[in-house]
Design a protein around this motif. Structure first.
Motif, PDB file in Angstrom:
ATOM      1  N   VAL A  98       0.844  -1.205   0.000  1.00  0.00           N
ATOM      2  CA  VAL A  98       0.000   0.000   0.000  1.00  0.00           C
ATOM      3  C   VAL A  98       0.874   1.247   0.000  1.00  0.00           C
ATOM      4  N   ALA A  99       1.940   1.245   0.781  1.00  0.00           N
ATOM      5  CA  ALA A  99       2.847   2.404   0.818  1.00  0.00           C
ATOM      6  C   ALA A  99       3.453   2.658  -0.558  1.00  0.00           C
ATOM      7  N   THR A 100       3.754   1.617  -1.285  1.00  0.00           N
ATOM      8  CA  THR A 100       4.314   1.759  -2.628  1.00  0.00           C
ATOM      9  C   THR A 100       3.276   2.306  -3.601  1.00  0.00           C
ATOM     10  N   LYS A 101       2.061   1.787  -3.544  1.00  0.00           N
ATOM     11  CA  LYS A 101       1.023   2.177  -4.497  1.00  0.00           C
ATOM     12  C   LYS A 101       0.492   3.588  -4.266  1.00  0.00           C
ATOM     13  N   LEU A 102       0.483   4.074  -3.013  1.00  0.00           N
ATOM     14  CA  LEU A 102      -0.095   5.399  -2.751  1.00  0.00           C
ATOM     15  C   LEU A 102       0.562   6.510  -3.577  1.00  0.00           C
ATOM     16  N   ALA A 104       3.218   6.560  -0.410  1.00  0.00           N
ATOM     17  CA  ALA A 104       3.285   7.217   0.901  1.00  0.00           C
ATOM     18  C   ALA A 104       4.624   7.915   1.067  1.00  0.00           C
ATOM     19  N   ASP A 105       4.596   9.042   1.769  1.00  0.00           N
ATOM     20  CA  ASP A 105       5.827   9.743   2.125  1.00  0.00           C
ATOM     21  C   ASP A 105       6.394   9.213   3.445  1.00  0.00           C
ATOM     22  N   LEU A 106       5.496   8.639   4.272  1.00  0.00           N
ATOM     23  CA  LEU A 106       5.890   8.181   5.601  1.00  0.00           C
ATOM     24  C   LEU A 106       4.890   7.135   6.072  1.00  0.00           C
ATOM     25  N   ILE A 107       5.393   6.125   6.785  1.00  0.00           N
ATOM     26  CA  ILE A 107       4.543   5.157   7.474  1.00  0.00           C
ATOM     27  C   ILE A 107       4.714   5.412   8.967  1.00  0.00           C
ATOM     28  N   SER A 124       7.835  -9.707  14.257  1.00  0.00           N
ATOM     29  CA  SER A 124       7.677  -8.275  14.398  1.00  0.00           C
ATOM     30  C   SER A 124       7.251  -7.696  13.058  1.00  0.00           C
ATOM     31  N   ILE A 125       6.000  -7.283  13.003  1.00  0.00           N
ATOM     32  CA  ILE A 125       5.497  -6.680  11.768  1.00  0.00           C
ATOM     33  C   ILE A 125       6.263  -5.400  11.482  1.00  0.00           C
ATOM     34  N   ALA A 126       6.502  -4.591  12.523  1.00  0.00           N
ATOM     35  CA  ALA A 126       7.226  -3.329  12.329  1.00  0.00           C
ATOM     36  C   ALA A 126       8.614  -3.580  11.753  1.00  0.00           C
ATOM     37  N   PRO A 134       9.118   1.363   1.194  1.00  0.00           N
ATOM     38  CA  PRO A 134       9.581   2.241   0.125  1.00  0.00           C
ATOM     39  C   PRO A 134       9.780   3.691   0.580  1.00  0.00           C
ATOM     40  N   CYS A 135       9.541   3.939   1.881  1.00  0.00           N
ATOM     41  CA  CYS A 135       9.634   5.294   2.425  1.00  0.00           C
ATOM     42  C   CYS A 135      10.064   5.197   3.892  1.00  0.00           C
ATOM     43  N   PRO A 136      10.335   6.341   4.527  1.00  0.00           N
ATOM     44  CA  PRO A 136      10.692   6.291   5.952  1.00  0.00           C
ATOM     45  C   PRO A 136       9.556   5.717   6.801  1.00  0.00           C
ATOM     46  N   VAL A 137       9.938   5.103   7.916  1.00  0.00           N
ATOM     47  CA  VAL A 137       8.979   4.520   8.852  1.00  0.00           C
ATOM     48  C   VAL A 137       9.228   5.124  10.230  1.00  0.00           C
ATOM     49  N   LEU A 138       8.185   5.658  10.833  1.00  0.00           N
ATOM     50  CA  LEU A 138       8.255   6.145  12.208  1.00  0.00           C
ATOM     51  C   LEU A 138       7.601   5.084  13.068  1.00  0.00           C
TER      52      LEU A 138
END
Length: 144
Positions: A98-102, A104-107, A124-126, A134-138
């Motif tokens: 989903v992050a790739t298709k959006l 997303a700039d950030l998860i 651990s899913i995280a 494909p983007c930064p993860v917080l």
């Protein structure tokens, strides 16, 4: 990836700690005039496309979840733009897809901070998302 973060993906599993991560996402979206994409995943480990009884059951569950998500979004995201997304599949893979298709700039997601045997058994899913995102993860740590 773009900064400021305007397209923020926030996976939610109805756990109070994931709602805490949703509030972080809301603050970032408000600061950057962004949109929060609230993602809920119905975890499915097998392909159910050829099994209509399971597909119907999952579709009913998605409908119930969408109602819950709408209420949560109205409560926690009142001051920002938001959109609800629901998917089924293996959570880490779905989040990355989903992050790739959006795109997303950030998860922004919760990490439960499991250790030892619990981490080995449950995984651990995280951590999986961090490896392939494909983007930064917080990663917001669950309160203990």
């Amino acid at each position: 990836m773009a900064f400021p973060f305007k397209r923020i993906l926030a996976p939610v599993d109805f756990d109070p700690s994931s709602l805490m991560a949703l509030e972080f996402a809301a603050k970032l979206a408000k600061q950057n005039d962004g949109t929060v994409f609230v993602l809920h995943i119905v975890p499915v480990d097998m392909d159910v496309t050829g099994m209509p009884q399971y597909v119907d059951l999952i579709k009913r569950q998605e409908s119930l979840d969408r109602d819950k998500l709408t209420a949560i979004a109205k409560q926690h995201l009142a001051e920002v733009k938001w959109e609800i997304l629901d998917q089924m599949g293996e959570p880490a893979d779905v989040i990355d897809d989903v992050a790739t298709k959006l795109p997303a700039d950030l998860i922004v997601m919760v990490t439960h901070g499991r250790r030892g045997l619990a981490r080995l058994v449950e995984g651990s899913i995280a951590e999986k998302v961090l490896r392939n995102a494909p983007c930064p993860v917080l990663a917001v740590r669950q309160e203990q």
